[in-house]
Design an enzyme around this catalytic site. Sequence first.
Site, PDB file in Angstrom:
ATOM      1  N   HIS A 164       0.976 -12.306  -7.702  1.00 22.39           N
ATOM      2  CA  HIS A 164       0.239 -11.526  -8.699  1.00 22.39           C
ATOM      3  C   HIS A 164      -0.005 -12.480  -9.858  1.00 22.39           C
ATOM      4  O   HIS A 164       0.855 -13.333 -10.147  1.00 22.39           O
ATOM      5  CB  HIS A 164       1.071 -10.378  -9.266  1.00 22.39           C
ATOM      6  CG  HIS A 164       1.540  -9.372  -8.262  1.00 22.39           C
ATOM      7  ND1 HIS A 164       2.718  -9.488  -7.568  1.00 22.39           N
ATOM      8  CD2 HIS A 164       0.996  -8.186  -7.865  1.00 22.39           C
ATOM      9  CE1 HIS A 164       2.874  -8.436  -6.788  1.00 22.39           C
ATOM     10  NE2 HIS A 164       1.845  -7.634  -6.942  1.00 22.39           N
ATOM     11  N   ASP A 212       3.075 -13.041 -11.814  1.00 22.41           N
ATOM     12  CA  ASP A 212       4.232 -13.712 -11.184  1.00 22.41           C
ATOM     13  C   ASP A 212       4.172 -15.190 -11.562  1.00 22.41           C
ATOM     14  O   ASP A 212       5.193 -15.875 -11.635  1.00 22.41           O
ATOM     15  CB  ASP A 212       4.167 -13.661  -9.651  1.00 22.41           C
ATOM     16  CG  ASP A 212       4.206 -12.249  -9.097  1.00 22.41           C
ATOM     17  OD1 ASP A 212       4.679 -11.353  -9.799  1.00 22.41           O
ATOM     18  OD2 ASP A 212       3.755 -12.072  -7.945  1.00 22.41           O
ATOM     19  N   MET A 252      -3.480 -15.767  -0.362  1.00 25.42           N
ATOM     20  CA  MET A 252      -3.824 -14.471  -0.967  1.00 25.42           C
ATOM     21  C   MET A 252      -3.342 -14.418  -2.410  1.00 25.42           C
ATOM     22  O   MET A 252      -2.328 -15.012  -2.751  1.00 25.42           O
ATOM     23  CB  MET A 252      -3.151 -13.359  -0.147  1.00 25.42           C
ATOM     24  CG  MET A 252      -3.322 -11.952  -0.674  1.00 25.42           C
ATOM     25  SD  MET A 252      -2.060 -11.458  -1.865  1.00 25.42           S
ATOM     26  CE  MET A 252      -0.983 -10.444  -0.862  1.00 25.42           C
ATOM     27  N   GLU A 304      -4.921  -1.971  -0.322  1.00 27.20           N
ATOM     28  CA  GLU A 304      -3.599  -1.575   0.191  1.00 27.20           C
ATOM     29  C   GLU A 304      -3.261  -0.154  -0.232  1.00 27.20           C
ATOM     30  O   GLU A 304      -3.197   0.155  -1.416  1.00 27.20           O
ATOM     31  CB  GLU A 304      -2.554  -2.563  -0.351  1.00 27.20           C
ATOM     32  CG  GLU A 304      -1.138  -2.243   0.064  1.00 27.20           C
ATOM     33  CD  GLU A 304      -0.143  -3.295  -0.415  1.00 27.20           C
ATOM     34  OE1 GLU A 304      -0.568  -4.399  -0.830  1.00 27.20           O
ATOM     35  OE2 GLU A 304       1.061  -3.004  -0.384  1.00 27.20           O
ATOM     36  N   LYS A 328      -0.837   3.337  -0.396  1.00 27.69           N
ATOM     37  CA  LYS A 328       0.565   3.786  -0.460  1.00 27.69           C
ATOM     38  C   LYS A 328       0.532   5.248  -0.896  1.00 27.69           C
ATOM     39  O   LYS A 328      -0.248   5.596  -1.776  1.00 27.69           O
ATOM     40  CB  LYS A 328       1.330   2.922  -1.464  1.00 27.69           C
ATOM     41  CG  LYS A 328       2.826   3.174  -1.500  1.00 27.69           C
ATOM     42  CD  LYS A 328       3.539   2.201  -2.443  1.00 27.69           C
ATOM     43  CE  LYS A 328       5.029   2.430  -2.424  1.00 27.69           C
ATOM     44  NZ  LYS A 328       5.745   1.510  -3.330  1.00 27.69           N
ATOM     45  N   GLU A 354       0.500  -1.722   4.981  1.00 25.00           N
ATOM     46  CA  GLU A 354       1.918  -2.106   4.875  1.00 25.00           C
ATOM     47  C   GLU A 354       2.782  -1.144   5.683  1.00 25.00           C
ATOM     48  O   GLU A 354       2.657   0.081   5.552  1.00 25.00           O
ATOM     49  CB  GLU A 354       2.359  -2.108   3.409  1.00 25.00           C
ATOM     50  CG  GLU A 354       3.872  -2.329   3.266  1.00 25.00           C
ATOM     51  CD  GLU A 354       4.330  -2.616   1.851  1.00 25.00           C
ATOM     52  OE1 GLU A 354       3.613  -3.334   1.123  1.00 25.00           O
ATOM     53  OE2 GLU A 354       5.411  -2.139   1.481  1.00 25.00           O
ATOM     54  N   HIS A 405       4.639   1.644   3.783  1.00 22.02           N
ATOM     55  CA  HIS A 405       3.806   2.666   3.139  1.00 22.02           C
ATOM     56  C   HIS A 405       3.369   3.746   4.129  1.00 22.02           C
ATOM     57  O   HIS A 405       3.355   4.923   3.789  1.00 22.02           O
ATOM     58  CB  HIS A 405       2.588   2.018   2.487  1.00 22.02           C
ATOM     59  CG  HIS A 405       2.946   1.057   1.389  1.00 22.02           C
ATOM     60  ND1 HIS A 405       2.019   0.337   0.687  1.00 22.02           N
ATOM     61  CD2 HIS A 405       4.161   0.695   0.878  1.00 22.02           C
ATOM     62  CE1 HIS A 405       2.630  -0.420  -0.209  1.00 22.02           C
ATOM     63  NE2 HIS A 405       3.930  -0.230  -0.102  1.00 22.02           N
ATOM     64  N   ASP A 415       0.883  -6.401   5.350  1.00 23.69           N
ATOM     65  CA  ASP A 415       2.180  -6.493   4.671  1.00 23.69           C
ATOM     66  C   ASP A 415       3.263  -6.013   5.629  1.00 23.69           C
ATOM     67  O   ASP A 415       3.368  -4.815   5.919  1.00 23.69           O
ATOM     68  CB  ASP A 415       2.190  -5.635   3.395  1.00 23.69           C
ATOM     69  CG  ASP A 415       1.576  -6.367   2.198  1.00 23.69           C
ATOM     70  OD1 ASP A 415       1.089  -7.502   2.383  1.00 23.69           O
ATOM     71  OD2 ASP A 415       1.601  -5.802   1.094  1.00 23.69           O
ATOM     72  N   ASP A 423      10.521   3.637  -1.051  1.00 25.41           N
ATOM     73  CA  ASP A 423      10.022   2.337  -0.586  1.00 25.41           C
ATOM     74  C   ASP A 423      11.180   1.335  -0.521  1.00 25.41           C
ATOM     75  O   ASP A 423      11.671   0.871  -1.538  1.00 25.41           O
ATOM     76  CB  ASP A 423       8.979   1.861  -1.608  1.00 25.41           C
ATOM     77  CG  ASP A 423       8.252   0.626  -1.159  1.00 25.41           C
ATOM     78  OD1 ASP A 423       8.385   0.248   0.015  1.00 25.41           O
ATOM     79  OD2 ASP A 423       7.530   0.047  -1.986  1.00 25.41           O
ATOM     80  N   ASP A 438      11.408  -1.656   1.427  1.00 19.66           N
ATOM     81  CA  ASP A 438      11.073  -3.103   1.505  1.00 19.66           C
ATOM     82  C   ASP A 438      12.110  -3.926   2.250  1.00 19.66           C
ATOM     83  O   ASP A 438      12.464  -5.027   1.820  1.00 19.66           O
ATOM     84  CB  ASP A 438      10.897  -3.687   0.088  1.00 19.66           C
ATOM     85  CG  ASP A 438       9.564  -3.301  -0.525  1.00 19.66           C
ATOM     86  OD1 ASP A 438       8.629  -2.961   0.223  1.00 19.66           O
ATOM     87  OD2 ASP A 438       9.452  -3.361  -1.758  1.00 19.66           O
ATOM     88  N   ASP A 454       6.029  -8.575   2.835  1.00 14.77           N
ATOM     89  CA  ASP A 454       6.145  -7.952   1.514  1.00 14.77           C
ATOM     90  C   ASP A 454       7.451  -7.162   1.508  1.00 14.77           C
ATOM     91  O   ASP A 454       7.462  -5.951   1.691  1.00 14.77           O
ATOM     92  CB  ASP A 454       4.946  -7.048   1.231  1.00 14.77           C
ATOM     93  CG  ASP A 454       4.963  -6.549  -0.210  1.00 14.77           C
ATOM     94  OD1 ASP A 454       5.795  -7.048  -0.989  1.00 14.77           O
ATOM     95  OD2 ASP A 454       4.163  -5.669  -0.548  1.00 14.77           O
TER      96      ASP A 454
HETATM   97  C1  GCO Z   1       4.645  -2.105  -3.458  1.00 12.82           C
HETATM   98  C2  GCO Z   1       3.450  -2.877  -2.934  1.00 12.82           C
HETATM   99  C3  GCO Z   1       3.242  -4.190  -3.615  1.00 12.82           C
HETATM  100  C4  GCO Z   1       1.892  -4.815  -3.283  1.00 12.82           C
HETATM  101  C5  GCO Z   1       1.642  -5.995  -4.149  1.00 12.82           C
HETATM  102  C6  GCO Z   1       0.419  -6.759  -3.755  1.00 12.82           C
HETATM  103  O1  GCO Z   1       5.018  -1.159  -2.784  1.00 12.82           O
HETATM  104  O2  GCO Z   1       5.171  -2.444  -4.517  1.00 12.82           O
HETATM  105  O3  GCO Z   1       3.640  -3.064  -1.571  1.00 12.82           O
HETATM  106  O4  GCO Z   1       4.275  -5.065  -3.278  1.00 12.82           O
HETATM  107  O5  GCO Z   1       1.813  -5.193  -1.958  1.00 12.82           O
HETATM  108  O6  GCO Z   1       1.527  -5.542  -5.459  1.00 12.82           O
HETATM  109  O7  GCO Z   1      -0.693  -6.131  -4.185  1.00 12.82           O
HETATM  110 MN    MN Z   2       2.614  -4.381  -0.214  1.00 16.81          MN
HETATM  111 MN    MN Z   3       5.250  -1.774  -0.747  1.00 17.60          MN
END
Ligand code: GCO
Ligand code: MN
Ligand code: MN
Length: 388
Positions: A55, A58, A89, A182, A184, A218, A221, A246, A256, A258, A288
Amino acid sequence: MTNYTPKPEHKFTFGLWTVGNRGRDPFGDVVRPGKTPVELVHLLAEVGAWGVNFHDNDLVPIDATPAERDRIVRDFKAALAETGLCVPMATTNLFFDPAFKDGAFTANDPRVRAYALQKTMNAIDLGAELGAKVYVFWGGREGTETDAAKNPMESIKRSREAMNFLCEYALDKKYDLKFALEAKPNEPRGDIYNSTTGHMLAFIQTLDHPEMVGVNPEVAHEHMAGLNFVHGVAQALDAGKLFHIDLNDQAFGRYDQDFRFGAVNMKSAFFLVKLLEDNGYGGSRHFDAHAYRTEDYEGVKEFARGCMRTYLILKEKAARWNADQEIQAILAEINADDGSMSRYFGKYSSEKATTLKDESFDRPALGARGLNYERLDQLTVELLLGVR
Ligand code: GCO
Ligand code: MN
Ligand code: MN
């Protein structure tokens, strides 16, 4: 014995925010010391990743001066040159700053919407400067807690206008860039707009430049929404819209999480890898996800290595599945076709319709036939468990 060492051709990538995640959650503070982007590039090189994504913030803090920005970008480029990592990306952080508490492109305040466009244009410049070919949009704050607050029709229009504006911007600047949206369903907003990959695919068709916009599905998600991720990705592939992906994992019904790729739903991870590999998906395999909060940086490396290793093991399993004689014999039986029905398929004609209406079918026989899917699934499970 297959070698599970990651190689550039596997296109394994991580975001700076993934291996750089310090373990803060809503209940507890950071558990790992911060690392600079340059240090994270070296960590990723050490574990064998191909690329690094980020990002805008970041890499460059939101309040950096132009001189600080230039120094940070210079150091980052030097680390990329030293390690050989690339930036496939980039994306914009449109969720962290309090200014975005009511969304970015869909915020009710026009100044917030204009600032979001400005921030994204600057972030696109940064991504393009570092060679990114895919630009991801994740609208974590684009939603509501109460639908009293925003008109959903207006929000769809605002989202469309923002995407159209930014497509034109990238074209105007002659950037070699595609956009990937993306979805979610929720978190951090109570409900997020365009909540699944399917919603995004439909939304893309309403844009001025649908050809330059695809999706970034993702795992977590779609699982949060209780959906079959493999089916969603297949739809994106079929539409020629799988520009990015992702990878992570997630228990159904949870927030979420991850988790490391393949950590929870092994079988769906297997069918996902098989889908991507069988269909020649050529984009990044982006993880991700982040390490458990219990880990130090050795654990973070274990996490990153684990994501890639599991992908490669599942890729090998997919090749085995495709070569397994018993599995293939069942598939051949399932898909047996003596051609007698072919005259009814394909393009419609009124003659076809008339003959088909006259055809007689042995309905009880159709229903009585066993399909052997139990055996097929057990063979799949045994193959995954390593006894085949
Ligand atoms: C989340 C998202 C993020 C995005 C990222 C890229 O659930 O926080 O998956 O990780 O993928 O902001 O755009
Ligand atoms: Mn993501
Ligand atoms: Mn995510």
